[in-house]
Design a protein around this motif. Structure first.
Motif, PDB file in Angstrom:
ATOM      1  N   PRO A  33       0.831  -1.214   0.000  1.00  0.00           N
ATOM      2  CA  PRO A  33       0.000   0.000   0.000  1.00  0.00           C
ATOM      3  C   PRO A  33       0.865   1.264   0.000  1.00  0.00           C
ATOM      4  O   PRO A  33       1.932   1.285   0.614  1.00  0.00           O
ATOM      5  CB  PRO A  33      -0.788  -0.102   1.308  1.00  0.00           C
ATOM      6  CG  PRO A  33      -0.700  -1.518   1.725  1.00  0.00           C
ATOM      7  CD  PRO A  33       0.568  -2.066   1.158  1.00  0.00           C
ATOM      8  N   LEU A  36       0.533   3.507   4.799  1.00  0.00           N
ATOM      9  CA  LEU A  36       0.385   2.537   5.886  1.00  0.00           C
ATOM     10  C   LEU A  36       0.280   3.290   7.194  1.00  0.00           C
ATOM     11  O   LEU A  36       1.117   4.139   7.487  1.00  0.00           O
ATOM     12  CB  LEU A  36       1.606   1.605   5.933  1.00  0.00           C
ATOM     13  CG  LEU A  36       1.769   0.671   4.745  1.00  0.00           C
ATOM     14  CD1 LEU A  36       3.191   0.140   4.671  1.00  0.00           C
ATOM     15  CD2 LEU A  36       0.786  -0.476   4.863  1.00  0.00           C
ATOM     16  N   SER A  42      -3.957  -3.039   6.321  1.00  0.00           N
ATOM     17  CA  SER A  42      -3.713  -2.593   4.955  1.00  0.00           C
ATOM     18  C   SER A  42      -3.654  -3.819   4.057  1.00  0.00           C
ATOM     19  O   SER A  42      -3.313  -4.915   4.508  1.00  0.00           O
ATOM     20  CB  SER A  42      -2.381  -1.842   4.872  1.00  0.00           C
ATOM     21  OG  SER A  42      -2.399  -0.702   5.693  1.00  0.00           O
ATOM     22  N   SER A  90      -4.729  -8.979   4.267  1.00  0.00           N
ATOM     23  CA  SER A  90      -4.921  -7.747   5.020  1.00  0.00           C
ATOM     24  C   SER A  90      -4.122  -7.909   6.302  1.00  0.00           C
ATOM     25  O   SER A  90      -4.282  -8.907   7.013  1.00  0.00           O
ATOM     26  CB  SER A  90      -6.407  -7.560   5.309  1.00  0.00           C
ATOM     27  OG  SER A  90      -6.619  -6.325   5.942  1.00  0.00           O
ATOM     28  N   SER A  92      -1.884  -5.675   9.637  1.00  0.00           N
ATOM     29  CA  SER A  92      -1.548  -4.402  10.281  1.00  0.00           C
ATOM     30  C   SER A  92      -0.166  -4.483  10.910  1.00  0.00           C
ATOM     31  O   SER A  92       0.243  -5.528  11.427  1.00  0.00           O
ATOM     32  CB  SER A  92      -2.589  -4.028  11.331  1.00  0.00           C
ATOM     33  OG  SER A  92      -2.590  -4.969  12.375  1.00  0.00           O
TER      34      SER A  92
END
Length: 146
Positions: A33, A36, A42, A90, A92
């Motif tokens: 991405p 972030l 993300s 996905s 984090s």
């Protein structure tokens, strides 16, 4: 808001041959991405193509994340095929720093392991930019010299 900085790409060649008898060619694009934020999930993805066709229904698809210099702290996240030949997760990042992400995609007779470095947090982004610019100047200073 924190920025992510991404580096490098990956193209791999393997021993199989295509219809014209040439070695089959894998093309891989690992995507991080552009932005972030610490603690927010993300989406990370990798596109895998073999002879310009999506590498679909991989037998294994996962992403491995770890802080630079600390592979022992790696976290593995199973990926899903979000569209033909595109595998996504996905994830984090909970602390500022420089990280590595490696996707591992395996299919029939094929395996790709592209890796990229990225930064989360303004100080880490600055540090990564400095690291890469000093690496580039070091690489350029050796061009043409033996």
């Amino acid at each position: 808001m924190f920025l992510g900085v991404l580096l490098s790409g990956c193209t791999a060649k393997i021993a199989e041959t295509d219809a014209s008898g040439l070695p089959a060619h894998l093309t891989v694009g690992l995507h991080i991405p552009k932005q972030l934020d610490i603690g927010n999930k993300s989406n990370f993805s990798v596109e895998v193509f073999k002879n310009n066709q999506p590498l679909e229904k991989a037998e294994q698809a996962e992403f491995i994340f770890w802080p630079e210099g600390n592979r022992e702290a790696a976290v593995t996240v199973k990926a899903t095929e979000s569209s033909p030949g595109v595998y996504s997760v996905s994830h984090s990042i909970t602390m500022e720093g420089i990280y590595l992400v490696q996707s591992s995609i395996s299919g029939k007779n094929d395996k790709v392991l592209p890796i990229k470095r990225f930064a989360v947090g303004s100080k880490a982004v600055e540090r990564l930019i400095q690291m890469e610019s000093s690496k580039e100047s070091s690489d350029n200073s050796h061009n043409g010299h033996h």
